[in-house]
Write a protein that holds these residues in place. Structure first.
Motif, PDB file in Angstrom:
ATOM      1  N   ALA A  37       0.837  -1.205   0.000  1.00 38.47           N
ATOM      2  CA  ALA A  37       0.000   0.000   0.000  1.00 38.47           C
ATOM      3  C   ALA A  37       0.870   1.253   0.000  1.00 38.47           C
ATOM      4  O   ALA A  37       0.546   2.245  -0.667  1.00 38.47           O
ATOM      5  CB  ALA A  37      -0.919  -0.001   1.211  1.00 38.47           C
ATOM      6  N   ALA A  38       1.983   1.214   0.728  1.00 36.61           N
ATOM      7  CA  ALA A  38       2.889   2.368   0.766  1.00 36.61           C
ATOM      8  C   ALA A  38       3.511   2.609  -0.602  1.00 36.61           C
ATOM      9  O   ALA A  38       3.627   3.761  -1.046  1.00 36.61           O
ATOM     10  CB  ALA A  38       3.974   2.148   1.811  1.00 36.61           C
ATOM     11  N   GLN A  39       3.904   1.542  -1.292  1.00 37.63           N
ATOM     12  CA  GLN A  39       4.462   1.687  -2.638  1.00 37.63           C
ATOM     13  C   GLN A  39       3.444   2.304  -3.574  1.00 37.63           C
ATOM     14  O   GLN A  39       3.756   3.210  -4.350  1.00 37.63           O
ATOM     15  CB  GLN A  39       4.891   0.325  -3.181  1.00 37.63           C
ATOM     16  CG  GLN A  39       6.214  -0.166  -2.694  1.00 37.63           C
ATOM     17  CD  GLN A  39       6.561  -1.520  -3.276  1.00 37.63           C
ATOM     18  OE1 GLN A  39       5.690  -2.377  -3.455  1.00 37.63           O
ATOM     19  NE2 GLN A  39       7.824  -1.725  -3.543  1.00 37.63           N
ATOM     20  N   ARG A  40       2.222   1.795  -3.515  1.00 40.74           N
ATOM     21  CA  ARG A  40       1.171   2.305  -4.388  1.00 40.74           C
ATOM     22  C   ARG A  40       0.912   3.784  -4.114  1.00 40.74           C
ATOM     23  O   ARG A  40       0.759   4.588  -5.032  1.00 40.74           O
ATOM     24  CB  ARG A  40      -0.108   1.486  -4.168  1.00 40.74           C
ATOM     25  CG  ARG A  40      -0.961   1.388  -5.375  1.00 40.74           C
ATOM     26  CD  ARG A  40      -2.135   0.425  -5.273  1.00 40.74           C
ATOM     27  NE  ARG A  40      -1.875  -0.799  -4.545  1.00 40.74           N
ATOM     28  CZ  ARG A  40      -2.422  -1.081  -3.356  1.00 40.74           C
ATOM     29  NH1 ARG A  40      -3.220  -0.238  -2.761  1.00 40.74           N
ATOM     30  NH2 ARG A  40      -2.164  -2.218  -2.752  1.00 40.74           N
ATOM     31  N   ARG A  41       0.876   4.139  -2.830  1.00 40.02           N
ATOM     32  CA  ARG A  41       0.612   5.531  -2.460  1.00 40.02           C
ATOM     33  C   ARG A  41       1.712   6.458  -2.968  1.00 40.02           C
ATOM     34  O   ARG A  41       1.451   7.540  -3.490  1.00 40.02           O
ATOM     35  CB  ARG A  41       0.495   5.628  -0.945  1.00 40.02           C
ATOM     36  CG  ARG A  41       0.180   6.998  -0.469  1.00 40.02           C
ATOM     37  CD  ARG A  41       0.084   7.019   1.027  1.00 40.02           C
ATOM     38  NE  ARG A  41      -0.638   8.195   1.426  1.00 40.02           N
ATOM     39  CZ  ARG A  41      -1.301   8.312   2.540  1.00 40.02           C
ATOM     40  NH1 ARG A  41      -1.344   7.324   3.387  1.00 40.02           N
ATOM     41  NH2 ARG A  41      -1.921   9.429   2.837  1.00 40.02           N
TER      42      ARG A  41
END
Length: 137
Positions: A37-41
């Motif tokens: 999720a952090a990568q996507r954000r």
């Protein structure tokens, strides 16, 4: 030098040419998120500081997978911080012979990824059970 536990890995990007204030705005919501999720954000964030933070996150993930044998799906961002690096001082000429100081700030970005607390307890219990079983036999 920083020493991490067997359940976490970290990466540090030093002397990144982005203001610490701007980088802190980017990492503000990353703590506690899963790494996916952090990568996507970060990928879709509209801030210039998101790119070096994403590179540091990817490096921490690679360190966790290759050096600590942790699974990508279990990883969360445990810690994300930005410290101030050295400031490059430049001058711009102004009217009547004066000079205007330009401060080009740098940052040290540190990101720690690892297993969440519940997962750590489970992995620790499994390792402790294995140790006691080995001692008994």
């Amino acid at each position: 030098m920083r020493i991490s536990s067997p359940n976490e890995a970290f990466a540090v990007a030093r002397h990144v040419r982005v203001s610490p204030y701007k980088a802190r705005q980017v990492i503000q919501g990353l703590r506690g998120m899963t790494v996916e999720a952090a990568q996507r954000r970060l990928e879709f964030m509209d801030k210039g500081a998101a790119r070096p933070v994403l590179k540091t996150l990817n490096s921490a993930i690679a360190n966790a997978e290759n050096n600590k044998d942790l699974d990508f799906d279990d990883l969360v961002v445990l810690e994300a911080k930005v410290d101030e690096g050295p400031t490059l001082k430049r001058f711009q000429p102004r009217a009547m012979g004066r000079a205007y100081r330009i401060r080009k700030r740098t940052s040290h970005i540190t990101i720690t990824v690892g297993l969440p607390a519940a997962e750590r307890a489970r992995v620790g219990a499994t390792a402790a059970d294995a140790d006691t079983a080995a001692e008994e036999s």
